[in-house]
Each structure stands twice: as structure tokens, then as C-alpha cells.
Write a protein that holds these residues in place. Sequence first.
Motif, PDB file in Angstrom:
ATOM      1  N   GLY A  36       0.820  -1.211   0.000  1.00 39.76           N
ATOM      2  CA  GLY A  36       0.000   0.000   0.000  1.00 39.76           C
ATOM      3  C   GLY A  36       0.849   1.253   0.000  1.00 39.76           C
ATOM      4  O   GLY A  36       0.432   2.296   0.477  1.00 39.76           O
ATOM      5  N   LEU A  37       2.061   1.152  -0.533  1.00 40.20           N
ATOM      6  CA  LEU A  37       2.974   2.280  -0.579  1.00 40.20           C
ATOM      7  C   LEU A  37       2.317   3.441  -1.313  1.00 40.20           C
ATOM      8  O   LEU A  37       1.857   3.301  -2.432  1.00 40.20           O
ATOM      9  CB  LEU A  37       4.266   1.860  -1.283  1.00 40.20           C
ATOM     10  N   LEU A  38       2.251   4.575  -0.670  1.00 45.51           N
ATOM     11  CA  LEU A  38       1.651   5.791  -1.204  1.00 45.51           C
ATOM     12  C   LEU A  38       0.178   5.605  -1.553  1.00 45.51           C
ATOM     13  O   LEU A  38      -0.371   6.356  -2.326  1.00 45.51           O
ATOM     14  CB  LEU A  38       2.423   6.282  -2.445  1.00 45.51           C
ATOM     15  N   GLY A  39      -0.441   4.578  -1.002  1.00 46.11           N
ATOM     16  CA  GLY A  39      -1.865   4.352  -1.239  1.00 46.11           C
ATOM     17  C   GLY A  39      -2.188   3.953  -2.665  1.00 46.11           C
ATOM     18  O   GLY A  39      -3.306   4.100  -3.104  1.00 46.11           O
ATOM     19  N   GLU A  40      -1.205   3.450  -3.399  1.00 46.72           N
ATOM     20  CA  GLU A  40      -1.429   3.093  -4.790  1.00 46.72           C
ATOM     21  C   GLU A  40      -2.293   1.850  -4.894  1.00 46.72           C
ATOM     22  O   GLU A  40      -2.133   0.899  -4.142  1.00 46.72           O
ATOM     23  CB  GLU A  40      -0.100   2.854  -5.494  1.00 46.72           C
ATOM     24  N   ALA A  41      -3.200   1.838  -5.857  1.00 44.67           N
ATOM     25  CA  ALA A  41      -4.013   0.664  -6.124  1.00 44.67           C
ATOM     26  C   ALA A  41      -3.262  -0.212  -7.118  1.00 44.67           C
ATOM     27  O   ALA A  41      -2.482   0.273  -7.927  1.00 44.67           O
ATOM     28  CB  ALA A  41      -5.358   1.093  -6.698  1.00 44.67           C
ATOM     29  N   TRP A  42      -3.508  -1.490  -7.051  1.00 47.60           N
ATOM     30  CA  TRP A  42      -2.889  -2.421  -7.978  1.00 47.60           C
ATOM     31  C   TRP A  42      -3.958  -2.957  -8.910  1.00 47.60           C
ATOM     32  O   TRP A  42      -5.151  -2.871  -8.630  1.00 47.60           O
ATOM     33  CB  TRP A  42      -2.200  -3.553  -7.215  1.00 47.60           C
ATOM     34  N   ALA A  43      -3.537  -3.497 -10.041  1.00 44.76           N
ATOM     35  CA  ALA A  43      -4.473  -4.010 -11.039  1.00 44.76           C
ATOM     36  C   ALA A  43      -4.521  -5.530 -10.976  1.00 44.76           C
ATOM     37  O   ALA A  43      -3.481  -6.181 -11.058  1.00 44.76           O
ATOM     38  CB  ALA A  43      -4.065  -3.551 -12.436  1.00 44.76           C
ATOM     39  N   VAL A  61       0.503 -16.716  13.784  1.00 41.05           N
ATOM     40  CA  VAL A  61       1.575 -15.874  13.258  1.00 41.05           C
ATOM     41  C   VAL A  61       1.677 -16.102  11.759  1.00 41.05           C
ATOM     42  O   VAL A  61       1.802 -17.238  11.300  1.00 41.05           O
ATOM     43  CB  VAL A  61       2.922 -16.214  13.941  1.00 41.05           C
ATOM     44  N   LEU A  62       1.620 -15.040  10.975  1.00 38.48           N
ATOM     45  CA  LEU A  62       1.720 -15.128   9.524  1.00 38.48           C
ATOM     46  C   LEU A  62       3.189 -15.273   9.147  1.00 38.48           C
ATOM     47  O   LEU A  62       3.985 -14.366   9.366  1.00 38.48           O
ATOM     48  CB  LEU A  62       1.111 -13.878   8.882  1.00 38.48           C
ATOM     49  N   ARG A  63       3.562 -16.404   8.616  1.00 40.91           N
ATOM     50  CA  ARG A  63       4.964 -16.688   8.279  1.00 40.91           C
ATOM     51  C   ARG A  63       5.328 -16.259   6.866  1.00 40.91           C
ATOM     52  O   ARG A  63       6.467 -15.932   6.598  1.00 40.91           O
ATOM     53  CB  ARG A  63       5.266 -18.179   8.430  1.00 40.91           C
ATOM     54  N   ARG A  64       4.368 -16.291   5.977  1.00 42.41           N
ATOM     55  CA  ARG A  64       4.641 -15.875   4.600  1.00 42.41           C
ATOM     56  C   ARG A  64       3.349 -15.368   3.992  1.00 42.41           C
ATOM     57  O   ARG A  64       2.282 -15.925   4.223  1.00 42.41           O
ATOM     58  CB  ARG A  64       5.173 -17.046   3.787  1.00 42.41           C
ATOM     59  N   ARG A  65       3.478 -14.337   3.187  1.00 42.22           N
ATOM     60  CA  ARG A  65       2.298 -13.748   2.564  1.00 42.22           C
ATOM     61  C   ARG A  65       2.619 -13.396   1.126  1.00 42.22           C
ATOM     62  O   ARG A  65       3.568 -12.654   0.853  1.00 42.22           O
ATOM     63  CB  ARG A  65       1.891 -12.506   3.327  1.00 42.22           C
ATOM     64  N   THR A  66       1.827 -13.927   0.185  1.00 42.60           N
ATOM     65  CA  THR A  66       2.017 -13.599  -1.222  1.00 42.60           C
ATOM     66  C   THR A  66       0.742 -13.065  -1.868  1.00 42.60           C
ATOM     67  O   THR A  66       0.783 -12.601  -2.990  1.00 42.60           O
ATOM     68  CB  THR A  66       2.499 -14.827  -2.023  1.00 42.60           C
ATOM     69  N   ARG A  67      -0.375 -13.135  -1.166  1.00 50.99           N
ATOM     70  CA  ARG A  67      -1.621 -12.597  -1.714  1.00 50.99           C
ATOM     71  C   ARG A  67      -1.664 -11.095  -1.546  1.00 50.99           C
ATOM     72  O   ARG A  67      -1.217 -10.560  -0.540  1.00 50.99           O
ATOM     73  CB  ARG A  67      -2.823 -13.203  -0.999  1.00 50.99           C
ATOM     74  N   ARG A  68      -2.269 -10.441  -2.516  1.00 53.20           N
ATOM     75  CA  ARG A  68      -2.406  -8.990  -2.440  1.00 53.20           C
ATOM     76  C   ARG A  68      -3.666  -8.614  -1.680  1.00 53.20           C
ATOM     77  O   ARG A  68      -4.691  -9.282  -1.773  1.00 53.20           O
ATOM     78  CB  ARG A  68      -2.480  -8.387  -3.839  1.00 53.20           C
ATOM     79  N   THR A  69      -3.572  -7.522  -0.946  1.00 58.04           N
ATOM     80  CA  THR A  69      -4.728  -6.959  -0.256  1.00 58.04           C
ATOM     81  C   THR A  69      -4.724  -5.462  -0.516  1.00 58.04           C
ATOM     82  O   THR A  69      -3.753  -4.903  -1.014  1.00 58.04           O
ATOM     83  CB  THR A  69      -4.667  -7.215   1.264  1.00 58.04           C
ATOM     84  N   GLY A  70      -5.827  -4.827  -0.186  1.00 61.66           N
ATOM     85  CA  GLY A  70      -5.923  -3.380  -0.358  1.00 61.66           C
ATOM     86  C   GLY A  70      -6.735  -3.006  -1.586  1.00 61.66           C
ATOM     87  O   GLY A  70      -7.445  -3.821  -2.168  1.00 61.66           O
ATOM     88  N   GLN A  71      -6.621  -1.755  -1.967  1.00 58.29           N
ATOM     89  CA  GLN A  71      -7.377  -1.210  -3.093  1.00 58.29           C
ATOM     90  C   GLN A  71      -6.871  -1.783  -4.414  1.00 58.29           C
ATOM     91  O   GLN A  71      -5.669  -1.882  -4.622  1.00 58.29           O
ATOM     92  CB  GLN A  71      -7.241   0.308  -3.135  1.00 58.29           C
ATOM     93  N   PHE A  72      -7.804  -2.139  -5.307  1.00 57.69           N
ATOM     94  CA  PHE A  72      -7.433  -2.543  -6.656  1.00 57.69           C
ATOM     95  C   PHE A  72      -8.200  -1.690  -7.652  1.00 57.69           C
ATOM     96  O   PHE A  72      -9.261  -1.135  -7.343  1.00 57.69           O
ATOM     97  CB  PHE A  72      -7.673  -4.043  -6.901  1.00 57.69           C
ATOM     98  N   ASP A  73      -7.631  -1.569  -8.845  1.00 55.80           N
ATOM     99  CA  ASP A  73      -8.238  -0.742  -9.886  1.00 55.80           C
ATOM    100  C   ASP A  73      -7.815  -1.287 -11.241  1.00 55.80           C
ATOM    101  O   ASP A  73      -6.625  -1.364 -11.531  1.00 55.80           O
ATOM    102  CB  ASP A  73      -7.797   0.712  -9.728  1.00 55.80           C
ATOM    103  N   TYR A  74      -8.787  -1.692 -12.051  1.00 57.13           N
ATOM    104  CA  TYR A  74      -8.509  -2.161 -13.415  1.00 57.13           C
ATOM    105  C   TYR A  74      -9.290  -1.279 -14.366  1.00 57.13           C
ATOM    106  O   TYR A  74     -10.498  -1.071 -14.194  1.00 57.13           O
ATOM    107  CB  TYR A  74      -8.926  -3.632 -13.595  1.00 57.13           C
ATOM    108  N   ARG A  75      -8.605  -0.765 -15.386  1.00 54.35           N
ATOM    109  CA  ARG A  75      -9.250   0.115 -16.359  1.00 54.35           C
ATOM    110  C   ARG A  75      -8.895  -0.326 -17.772  1.00 54.35           C
ATOM    111  O   ARG A  75      -7.762  -0.711 -18.031  1.00 54.35           O
ATOM    112  CB  ARG A  75      -8.799   1.557 -16.173  1.00 54.35           C
ATOM    113  N   VAL A  76      -9.871  -0.250 -18.652  1.00 56.74           N
ATOM    114  CA  VAL A  76      -9.642  -0.563 -20.060  1.00 56.74           C
ATOM    115  C   VAL A  76     -10.535   0.367 -20.890  1.00 56.74           C
ATOM    116  O   VAL A  76     -11.677   0.643 -20.518  1.00 56.74           O
ATOM    117  CB  VAL A  76      -9.930  -2.051 -20.369  1.00 56.74           C
TER     118      VAL A  76
END
Length: 150
Positions: free
Chosen positions: A40-47, A96-111
Motif C-alpha cells: 500500500g505504498l503511497l496508497g497506490e491501487a494495484w491491477a 503468526v503469519l509466516r509468509r504472505r504472497t496474496r495482495r490486499t488493499g485497493q485494486f483498480d482495473y481500467r480498459v
Amino acid sequence: MTLPVRRQQTGTVRDPFREFNDLYQRMGQLWQSAVPGGGGLLGEAWAPLADLEETDDAYLLEVDLPGVKKDDITIELNAGELSVHGEIKEKERTGVLRRRTRRTGQFDYRVTLPQDTDAEHISAELAEGVLTVKVPKAEKARPRRIEITG
């Protein structure tokens, strides 16, 4: 007659900007591998991952959104741009979360779609973690077969 020997320079020319750019890219890769989604660096959404298919009568958009509820997704069509955005919420954990590879947070897909769409008859369905958005083509944009006479 002897020719002079051409010697190559032993010192390489250093480009500090190139080195900085390489370092920047490596740090970005390291950050992405350590903190999925950039944390969530700088609140950026991922696609999210998506496929766009064009058929004779519609455009089909399939977006992978595993574990997302339909109430957490917003779909909009504005000036030919189809956008799917929402949020994948982090689940509460007891251990205790030992490893995390799933994304969480805001997402945004545009076409951006061609202007030959029928905005009044768009449909969307969420099944088995895949959001399918069907954007029909306008009647005048659909291919027609023309019979030859004579």
C-alpha cells in the motif's frame, strides 16, 4: 612497415545515473517480493489479472478476484473507459503469519473500449472468484451478412 597497436581503455566509463536506475529497479523488485502489493505504498491501487475478449456481439471482461464479495466491487463505464475497482480486505488471523504472497488493499482495473458499445445493457456476474462483465456492442456496430442478388 609496422602499424601502431590500438589498446583498449582498461577503465570503464561509469554512468552514475544508470547505476542509480539499476539500484532503484532492484530495490523495487526486492520491495515487491517482501511486501506483496507494495504494502500500500503511497496508497497506490494495484491491477488484478484480467482478460478482454471481443466477440461478434459483445466485449467480455474477466477479472480474477478470488475471495472478494460483490458488495466490495464497483463497475463503471465513463466515456468509453470501463473501470473495475474495489478492495480486498485483509483477513483477521489468530496465528503468526509466516509468509504472505496474496495482495490486499485497493485494486483498480481500467480498459478503454471502442465507442460502439451499448451502455444500457451491460451485465456483470461474480462466480468462483472471477468477475465477468459483458458489454454488448451497439446494434449498428454488429457485423451483418449481406445477401447477393442477381
